[in-house]
Design a protein around this motif. Sequence first.
Motif, PDB file in Angstrom:
ATOM      1  N   PHE A  84      28.769  21.912   3.494  1.00  0.00           N
ATOM      2  CA  PHE A  84      29.806  22.104   2.473  1.00  0.00           C
ATOM      3  C   PHE A  84      31.182  21.738   3.026  1.00  0.00           C
ATOM      4  N   ALA A  85      31.459  22.149   4.267  1.00  0.00           N
ATOM      5  CA  ALA A  85      32.771  21.885   4.863  1.00  0.00           C
ATOM      6  C   ALA A  85      33.016  20.392   5.036  1.00  0.00           C
ATOM      7  N   THR A  86      31.959  19.648   5.352  1.00  0.00           N
ATOM      8  CA  THR A  86      32.097  18.213   5.612  1.00  0.00           C
ATOM      9  C   THR A  86      32.025  17.374   4.349  1.00  0.00           C
ATOM     10  N   LEU A 112      24.554  33.496   1.338  1.00  0.00           N
ATOM     11  CA  LEU A 112      25.948  33.123   1.563  1.00  0.00           C
ATOM     12  C   LEU A 112      26.832  33.546   0.399  1.00  0.00           C
ATOM     13  N   ILE A 113      26.261  33.592  -0.798  1.00  0.00           N
ATOM     14  CA  ILE A 113      27.007  34.127  -1.945  1.00  0.00           C
ATOM     15  C   ILE A 113      27.274  35.613  -1.735  1.00  0.00           C
ATOM     16  N   GLN A 114      26.255  36.330  -1.240  1.00  0.00           N
ATOM     17  CA  GLN A 114      26.428  37.760  -0.952  1.00  0.00           C
ATOM     18  C   GLN A 114      27.439  37.983   0.160  1.00  0.00           C
ATOM     19  N   ASP A 115      27.529  37.031   1.080  1.00  0.00           N
ATOM     20  CA  ASP A 115      28.510  37.119   2.166  1.00  0.00           C
ATOM     21  C   ASP A 115      29.915  36.733   1.706  1.00  0.00           C
ATOM     22  N   SER A 116      30.042  36.326   0.432  1.00  0.00           N
ATOM     23  CA  SER A 116      31.333  35.924  -0.164  1.00  0.00           C
ATOM     24  C   SER A 116      31.925  34.690   0.513  1.00  0.00           C
ATOM     25  N   LEU A 117      31.056  33.782   0.971  1.00  0.00           N
ATOM     26  CA  LEU A 117      31.514  32.553   1.603  1.00  0.00           C
ATOM     27  C   LEU A 117      31.372  31.344   0.686  1.00  0.00           C
ATOM     28  N   ILE A 118      30.396  31.363  -0.230  1.00  0.00           N
ATOM     29  CA  ILE A 118      30.257  30.273  -1.177  1.00  0.00           C
ATOM     30  C   ILE A 118      30.094  30.858  -2.581  1.00  0.00           C
ATOM     31  N   GLN A 119      30.239  29.993  -3.580  1.00  0.00           N
ATOM     32  CA  GLN A 119      30.095  30.458  -4.949  1.00  0.00           C
ATOM     33  C   GLN A 119      29.420  29.398  -5.811  1.00  0.00           C
ATOM     34  N   GLY A 143      29.544  25.604  -3.621  1.00  0.00           N
ATOM     35  CA  GLY A 143      30.505  25.179  -2.605  1.00  0.00           C
ATOM     36  C   GLY A 143      31.221  26.352  -1.988  1.00  0.00           C
ATOM     37  N   LEU A 144      32.029  26.064  -0.979  1.00  0.00           N
ATOM     38  CA  LEU A 144      32.783  27.097  -0.285  1.00  0.00           C
ATOM     39  C   LEU A 144      33.801  27.756  -1.213  1.00  0.00           C
ATOM     40  N   ILE A 145      34.079  29.014  -0.967  1.00  0.00           N
ATOM     41  CA  ILE A 145      35.194  29.701  -1.627  1.00  0.00           C
ATOM     42  C   ILE A 145      36.395  29.532  -0.688  1.00  0.00           C
ATOM     43  N   PRO A 146      37.300  28.612  -0.967  1.00  0.00           N
ATOM     44  CA  PRO A 146      38.361  28.284  -0.012  1.00  0.00           C
ATOM     45  C   PRO A 146      39.151  29.487   0.481  1.00  0.00           C
ATOM     46  N   ASP A 147      39.486  30.407  -0.426  1.00  0.00           N
ATOM     47  CA  ASP A 147      40.356  31.521  -0.054  1.00  0.00           C
ATOM     48  C   ASP A 147      39.590  32.782   0.338  1.00  0.00           C
ATOM     49  N   ASN A 179      54.909  25.292  16.249  1.00  0.00           N
ATOM     50  CA  ASN A 179      54.488  25.031  14.875  1.00  0.00           C
ATOM     51  C   ASN A 179      53.302  25.948  14.568  1.00  0.00           C
ATOM     52  N   ILE A 180      53.332  26.606  13.415  1.00  0.00           N
ATOM     53  CA  ILE A 180      52.245  27.525  13.034  1.00  0.00           C
ATOM     54  C   ILE A 180      51.792  27.190  11.618  1.00  0.00           C
ATOM     55  N   GLY A 181      50.472  27.161  11.412  1.00  0.00           N
ATOM     56  CA  GLY A 181      49.936  26.878  10.090  1.00  0.00           C
ATOM     57  C   GLY A 181      48.796  27.809   9.724  1.00  0.00           C
ATOM     58  N   LEU A 182      48.649  28.062   8.431  1.00  0.00           N
ATOM     59  CA  LEU A 182      47.549  28.864   7.898  1.00  0.00           C
ATOM     60  C   LEU A 182      46.653  27.943   7.083  1.00  0.00           C
ATOM     61  N   SER A 183      45.352  27.943   7.386  1.00  0.00           N
ATOM     62  CA  SER A 183      44.412  27.124   6.625  1.00  0.00           C
ATOM     63  C   SER A 183      43.368  28.004   5.973  1.00  0.00           C
ATOM     64  N   ASN A 184      42.788  27.504   4.888  1.00  0.00           N
ATOM     65  CA  ASN A 184      41.713  28.241   4.229  1.00  0.00           C
ATOM     66  C   ASN A 184      40.364  27.815   4.809  1.00  0.00           C
ATOM     67  N   LEU A 185      39.291  28.257   4.177  1.00  0.00           N
ATOM     68  CA  LEU A 185      37.950  27.998   4.710  1.00  0.00           C
ATOM     69  C   LEU A 185      37.620  26.514   4.747  1.00  0.00           C
ATOM     70  N   GLN A 186      38.259  25.728   3.884  1.00  0.00           N
ATOM     71  CA  GLN A 186      38.044  24.287   3.885  1.00  0.00           C
ATOM     72  C   GLN A 186      39.034  23.571   4.793  1.00  0.00           C
ATOM     73  N   CYS A 187      39.777  24.347   5.584  1.00  0.00           N
ATOM     74  CA  CYS A 187      40.792  23.828   6.502  1.00  0.00           C
ATOM     75  C   CYS A 187      41.858  23.004   5.796  1.00  0.00           C
ATOM     76  N   GLU A 188      42.223  23.461   4.601  1.00  0.00           N
ATOM     77  CA  GLU A 188      43.392  22.932   3.902  1.00  0.00           C
ATOM     78  C   GLU A 188      44.580  23.816   4.276  1.00  0.00           C
ATOM     79  N   LEU A 189      45.658  23.206   4.733  1.00  0.00           N
ATOM     80  CA  LEU A 189      46.831  23.983   5.114  1.00  0.00           C
ATOM     81  C   LEU A 189      47.499  24.551   3.869  1.00  0.00           C
ATOM     82  N   VAL A 190      47.633  25.864   3.826  1.00  0.00           N
ATOM     83  CA  VAL A 190      48.244  26.515   2.663  1.00  0.00           C
ATOM     84  C   VAL A 190      49.652  27.018   2.978  1.00  0.00           C
TER      85      VAL A 190
END
Length: 401
Positions: free
Chosen positions: A25-27, A54-61, A78-82, A97-108
């Motif tokens: 999913f990540a790739t 993985l749905i029960q783990d709240s990682l994908i939906q 797919g992944l639940i980004p947040d 430099n500091i950044g916060l990314s979500n599960l899909q490694c998108e910088l938020v």
Amino acid sequence: MNKTSSVPVVAQRQNNLKKSVLGFFATNGNATIPDLSKELNFSVPKITSLVNELIQDSLIQDYGKVDSTGGRRPNLYGLIPDSAFFIGVEVKQSHINIGLSNLQCELVRVTEEIEYKLDNTQESLDSLCEAIVQFIGGLTINKANILGIGINLSGRINYKTGHSYSFFHFDERPLSQIIESKVGIPVFLENDSRAMAYGEFCMGVVKDEKNVLYLNLGYGIAVGIMLNGQLYYGKSGYAGEFGHMPLFDNEQICHCGKKGCLETEASGWALTRMFREKLLEGSSSVLSLKNIAPEDVVMEDIIWAAKNDDVLAIELIAKIGEKLGRGIALLINLFNPELVVLGGSLATTEDYLRLPIKTAINKYSLSLVNNDTDLKMSKLGERAGIIGACLLVRNRLWALL
């Protein structure tokens, strides 16, 4: 093997299968169960079971039905980004430099150019921790959803143990453990060049190439190496000390304590030293108009000057570019890579640095070898390290599942 001892083995295999699904999913993005079954070579019932866990783990939906040319329409997953976040920290010589990314490694969220001075002192370490704490304090997300922090430092890093042997090594405990105790979130250390390289490999200019060299060109210089699609660490985890190749017969003392290293004549440190010397000799520069004393000029000032058509800055960058190209030619002869990527602060000068490097590569490397090697500028630029740190933290946390 008895029934009791087989339980951990079964659990580990199940976790590995779940990591395979998360990695897909990540790739590749969202997918249906039939697609996952085909790509991962698992049965449809097995994939369905893993997806439900993985749905029960709240990682994908479940993203609902997809269009189909006939028959039952499959569901898209797919992944639940947040659902989870990671922090990447790039420690530079004069800023953070500091950044916060979500599960899909998108910088938020990204905060750049935080004033900082990197020294091997307790005060410098405390300032680093404080900068991270302040960044976390300014976020609107639940701190519990931040699963890990990746911190990039220059020099020799043992990422497996969390020790740094170049900075903040005045405590027997691993540096990662010390910082974690101050910020309250698991911390993972990585060499800055390797993290930048990984960010570029995964989300930057690298496409299908499997053998790539990433040059981190800043105050110091180093190389991140990807062989057969994998980061190369070497026996002790210190591979990539490109700047300490003894290429010159000079009396310049390198930061490593030796003489003649490539860094003494082809790095940001060398550029700064030469620029200051030229100003003291009477050379003119746009920096003179800014009333900056020669001894106060730093690499960032010279880069700014070059981007503003300063002749002295451009000439000296070309000079170190020619020497860098000579060193890169050696790497090309050794590794025969598909791609060499120029990154780091000096690479932001683009053709002022790239063209003399290219000329030197053609001059010093074997033509049969360099004909197969592309030379490109980093796509991620100054954010390569942040992105790489977040990706590496995510992958290492998945490895612990």
